[in-house]
Design a protein around this motif. Structure first.
Motif, PDB file in Angstrom:
ATOM      1  N   GLN A 169       0.827  -1.212   0.000  1.00 31.78           N
ATOM      2  CA  GLN A 169       0.000   0.000   0.000  1.00 31.78           C
ATOM      3  C   GLN A 169       0.861   1.262   0.000  1.00 31.78           C
ATOM      4  O   GLN A 169       0.568   2.216  -0.711  1.00 31.78           O
ATOM      5  CB  GLN A 169      -0.920   0.018   1.233  1.00 31.78           C
ATOM      6  N   VAL A 170       1.907   1.275   0.810  1.00 38.41           N
ATOM      7  CA  VAL A 170       2.808   2.430   0.863  1.00 38.41           C
ATOM      8  C   VAL A 170       3.444   2.650  -0.504  1.00 38.41           C
ATOM      9  O   VAL A 170       3.497   3.777  -1.010  1.00 38.41           O
ATOM     10  CB  VAL A 170       3.904   2.235   1.943  1.00 38.41           C
ATOM     11  N   LEU A 171       3.913   1.581  -1.122  1.00 38.43           N
ATOM     12  CA  LEU A 171       4.554   1.696  -2.431  1.00 38.43           C
ATOM     13  C   LEU A 171       3.581   2.262  -3.468  1.00 38.43           C
ATOM     14  O   LEU A 171       3.950   3.138  -4.252  1.00 38.43           O
ATOM     15  CB  LEU A 171       5.110   0.347  -2.871  1.00 38.43           C
ATOM     16  N   ALA A 172       2.347   1.782  -3.455  1.00 37.89           N
ATOM     17  CA  ALA A 172       1.342   2.287  -4.396  1.00 37.89           C
ATOM     18  C   ALA A 172       1.060   3.771  -4.136  1.00 37.89           C
ATOM     19  O   ALA A 172       0.936   4.564  -5.084  1.00 37.89           O
ATOM     20  CB  ALA A 172       0.060   1.471  -4.281  1.00 37.89           C
ATOM     21  N   LYS A 173       0.994   4.147  -2.866  1.00 37.10           N
ATOM     22  CA  LYS A 173       0.748   5.552  -2.503  1.00 37.10           C
ATOM     23  C   LYS A 173       1.839   6.469  -3.059  1.00 37.10           C
ATOM     24  O   LYS A 173       1.569   7.605  -3.433  1.00 37.10           O
ATOM     25  CB  LYS A 173       0.687   5.672  -0.981  1.00 37.10           C
ATOM     26  N   TYR A 174       3.055   5.961  -3.134  1.00 35.33           N
ATOM     27  CA  TYR A 174       4.177   6.768  -3.625  1.00 35.33           C
ATOM     28  C   TYR A 174       4.495   6.506  -5.096  1.00 35.33           C
ATOM     29  O   TYR A 174       5.596   6.788  -5.562  1.00 35.33           O
ATOM     30  CB  TYR A 174       5.413   6.551  -2.742  1.00 35.33           C
ATOM     31  N   GLY A 175       3.506   5.979  -5.817  1.00 32.48           N
ATOM     32  CA  GLY A 175       3.641   5.847  -7.257  1.00 32.48           C
ATOM     33  C   GLY A 175       4.276   4.567  -7.751  1.00 32.48           C
ATOM     34  O   GLY A 175       4.495   4.403  -8.952  1.00 32.48           O
ATOM     35  N   LEU A 176       4.585   3.649  -6.867  1.00 25.68           N
ATOM     36  CA  LEU A 176       5.194   2.380  -7.263  1.00 25.68           C
ATOM     37  C   LEU A 176       4.113   1.294  -7.312  1.00 25.68           C
ATOM     38  O   LEU A 176       4.172   0.283  -6.628  1.00 25.68           O
ATOM     39  CB  LEU A 176       6.330   2.005  -6.301  1.00 25.68           C
ATOM     40  N   VAL A 177       3.136   1.540  -8.146  1.00 25.07           N
ATOM     41  CA  VAL A 177       1.982   0.645  -8.283  1.00 25.07           C
ATOM     42  C   VAL A 177       2.461  -0.688  -8.851  1.00 25.07           C
ATOM     43  O   VAL A 177       3.234  -0.729  -9.810  1.00 25.07           O
ATOM     44  CB  VAL A 177       0.911   1.265  -9.205  1.00 25.07           C
ATOM     45  N   GLY A 178       2.033  -1.775  -8.240  1.00 25.26           N
ATOM     46  CA  GLY A 178       2.413  -3.107  -8.696  1.00 25.26           C
ATOM     47  C   GLY A 178       3.704  -3.614  -8.081  1.00 25.26           C
ATOM     48  O   GLY A 178       4.066  -4.773  -8.269  1.00 25.26           O
ATOM     49  N   TRP A 179       4.409  -2.762  -7.357  1.00 22.38           N
ATOM     50  CA  TRP A 179       5.639  -3.202  -6.695  1.00 22.38           C
ATOM     51  C   TRP A 179       5.300  -4.033  -5.467  1.00 22.38           C
ATOM     52  O   TRP A 179       4.287  -3.813  -4.804  1.00 22.38           O
ATOM     53  CB  TRP A 179       6.460  -1.999  -6.245  1.00 22.38           C
ATOM     54  N   ARG A 180       6.154  -5.007  -5.185  1.00 24.34           N
ATOM     55  CA  ARG A 180       6.040  -5.828  -3.984  1.00 24.34           C
ATOM     56  C   ARG A 180       7.204  -5.459  -3.058  1.00 24.34           C
ATOM     57  O   ARG A 180       8.198  -4.885  -3.520  1.00 24.34           O
ATOM     58  CB  ARG A 180       6.143  -7.310  -4.338  1.00 24.34           C
ATOM     59  N   PRO A 181       7.129  -5.798  -1.779  1.00 24.30           N
ATOM     60  CA  PRO A 181       8.240  -5.483  -0.877  1.00 24.30           C
ATOM     61  C   PRO A 181       9.592  -5.999  -1.384  1.00 24.30           C
ATOM     62  O   PRO A 181      10.602  -5.311  -1.268  1.00 24.30           O
ATOM     63  CB  PRO A 181       7.839  -6.148   0.440  1.00 24.30           C
ATOM     64  N   HIS A 182       9.626  -7.173  -1.991  1.00 29.09           N
ATOM     65  CA  HIS A 182      10.895  -7.738  -2.462  1.00 29.09           C
ATOM     66  C   HIS A 182      11.479  -6.927  -3.628  1.00 29.09           C
ATOM     67  O   HIS A 182      12.687  -6.959  -3.867  1.00 29.09           O
ATOM     68  CB  HIS A 182      10.729  -9.207  -2.850  1.00 29.09           C
ATOM     69  N   ASP A 183      10.635  -6.185  -4.331  1.00 30.81           N
ATOM     70  CA  ASP A 183      11.138  -5.336  -5.420  1.00 30.81           C
ATOM     71  C   ASP A 183      12.055  -4.237  -4.892  1.00 30.81           C
ATOM     72  O   ASP A 183      12.933  -3.756  -5.619  1.00 30.81           O
ATOM     73  CB  ASP A 183       9.978  -4.735  -6.218  1.00 30.81           C
ATOM     74  N   LEU A 184      11.870  -3.853  -3.640  1.00 31.72           N
ATOM     75  CA  LEU A 184      12.763  -2.870  -3.035  1.00 31.72           C
ATOM     76  C   LEU A 184      14.168  -3.447  -2.894  1.00 31.72           C
ATOM     77  O   LEU A 184      15.158  -2.741  -3.025  1.00 31.72           O
ATOM     78  CB  LEU A 184      12.226  -2.417  -1.678  1.00 31.72           C
ATOM     79  N   ARG A 185      14.261  -4.747  -2.657  1.00 30.93           N
ATOM     80  CA  ARG A 185      15.563  -5.416  -2.585  1.00 30.93           C
ATOM     81  C   ARG A 185      16.244  -5.379  -3.949  1.00 30.93           C
ATOM     82  O   ARG A 185      17.431  -5.075  -4.056  1.00 30.93           O
ATOM     83  CB  ARG A 185      15.377  -6.853  -2.104  1.00 30.93           C
ATOM     84  N   HIS A 186      15.467  -5.671  -4.994  1.00 33.37           N
ATOM     85  CA  HIS A 186      16.022  -5.627  -6.355  1.00 33.37           C
ATOM     86  C   HIS A 186      16.519  -4.216  -6.681  1.00 33.37           C
ATOM     87  O   HIS A 186      17.608  -4.049  -7.240  1.00 33.37           O
ATOM     88  CB  HIS A 186      14.978  -6.047  -7.387  1.00 33.37           C
ATOM     89  N   ALA A 187      15.729  -3.218  -6.327  1.00 32.08           N
ATOM     90  CA  ALA A 187      16.115  -1.830  -6.602  1.00 32.08           C
ATOM     91  C   ALA A 187      17.387  -1.465  -5.834  1.00 32.08           C
ATOM     92  O   ALA A 187      18.275  -0.792  -6.372  1.00 32.08           O
ATOM     93  CB  ALA A 187      14.973  -0.884  -6.228  1.00 32.08           C
ATOM     94  N   PHE A 188      17.489  -1.920  -4.591  1.00 31.77           N
ATOM     95  CA  PHE A 188      18.682  -1.659  -3.800  1.00 31.77           C
ATOM     96  C   PHE A 188      19.912  -2.278  -4.465  1.00 31.77           C
ATOM     97  O   PHE A 188      20.969  -1.645  -4.565  1.00 31.77           O
ATOM     98  CB  PHE A 188      18.523  -2.218  -2.376  1.00 31.77           C
ATOM     99  N   ILE A 189      19.782  -3.512  -4.910  1.00 30.85           N
ATOM    100  CA  ILE A 189      20.913  -4.209  -5.534  1.00 30.85           C
ATOM    101  C   ILE A 189      21.368  -3.474  -6.791  1.00 30.85           C
ATOM    102  O   ILE A 189      22.563  -3.251  -6.995  1.00 30.85           O
ATOM    103  CB  ILE A 189      20.548  -5.681  -5.841  1.00 30.85           C
ATOM    104  N   LEU A 190      20.424  -3.073  -7.624  1.00 31.95           N
ATOM    105  CA  LEU A 190      20.785  -2.353  -8.851  1.00 31.95           C
ATOM    106  C   LEU A 190      21.494  -1.035  -8.525  1.00 31.95           C
ATOM    107  O   LEU A 190      22.522  -0.712  -9.114  1.00 31.95           O
ATOM    108  CB  LEU A 190      19.544  -2.102  -9.700  1.00 31.95           C
ATOM    109  N   LYS A 191      20.944  -0.295  -7.578  1.00 33.45           N
ATOM    110  CA  LYS A 191      21.554   0.984  -7.197  1.00 33.45           C
ATOM    111  C   LYS A 191      22.945   0.769  -6.599  1.00 33.45           C
ATOM    112  O   LYS A 191      23.894   1.496  -6.908  1.00 33.45           O
ATOM    113  CB  LYS A 191      20.650   1.711  -6.202  1.00 33.45           C
TER     114      LYS A 191
END
Length: 162
Positions: free
Chosen positions: A99-121
């Motif tokens: 819900q937080v991710l969708a509120k901030y424009g990351l619609v369709g993201w799951r909590p684990h997607d934050l891990r993927h984004a961290f790794i890429l960054k």
């Protein structure tokens, strides 16, 4: 992540803080849910994470940014937390972070997607496969090599084929 941080700092409620911690550390949801106040060393600027993989358990102490520590300190003090930072079920945490991710424009993201984004960054910023592998506690390089290819990170090739 900046907008999530701003929201979490302004209103340090657990779903916002949890979402930021996931994105800022690259930890798995279960690892963040296991976080206790005693795992955070504000003086040494590090957090000790309980890692559970393939029925093995170990601890990993990693540096924490000043920004993350400032948010966690504020969250702990304002919510009078004495032990577990996020005393919620995994299912509820997953749903609230989504819900937080969708509120901030990351619609369709799951909590684990934050891990993927961290790794890429982290790969882009450090250009070090080994450092990122240790940060995220991957046992093998295979998956990280795929991430590295996505960001265009090149590997040294041997002069001769073995």
């Amino acid at each position: 992540m900046e907008k999530i941080y701003d929201g979490a700092y302004l209103t340090p409620e657990w779903p916002l803080v949890l979402a930021y911690v996931l994105g800022a550390t690259g930890r798995r949801l279960g690892e963040v849910l296991a976080l206790k106040t005693t795992d955070i060393d504000f003086e040494q600027k590090r957090i000790t994470w309980k890692i559970e993989k393939k029925r093995q358990e170990y601890y990993l102490a990693l540096p924490a940014s000043d920004k993350l520590l400032k948010l966690l300190d504020r969250y702990i003090r304002l919510n009078a937390i004495s032990y577990r930072l996020f005393d919620v079920s995994r299912q509820r945490a997953w749903y609230k972070v989504k819900q937080v991710l969708a509120k901030y424009g990351l619609v369709g993201w799951r909590p684990h997607d934050l891990r993927h984004a961290f790794i890429l960054k982290a790969l882009i910023e450090t250009k070090s496969l080994e450092l990122v592998r240790r940060w995220v506690a991957h046992s093998k390089y295979d998956l990280l090599r795929q991430y590295a290819e996505v960001v265009g990170l090149e590997f040294d090739r041997p002069l001769v084929e073995l």
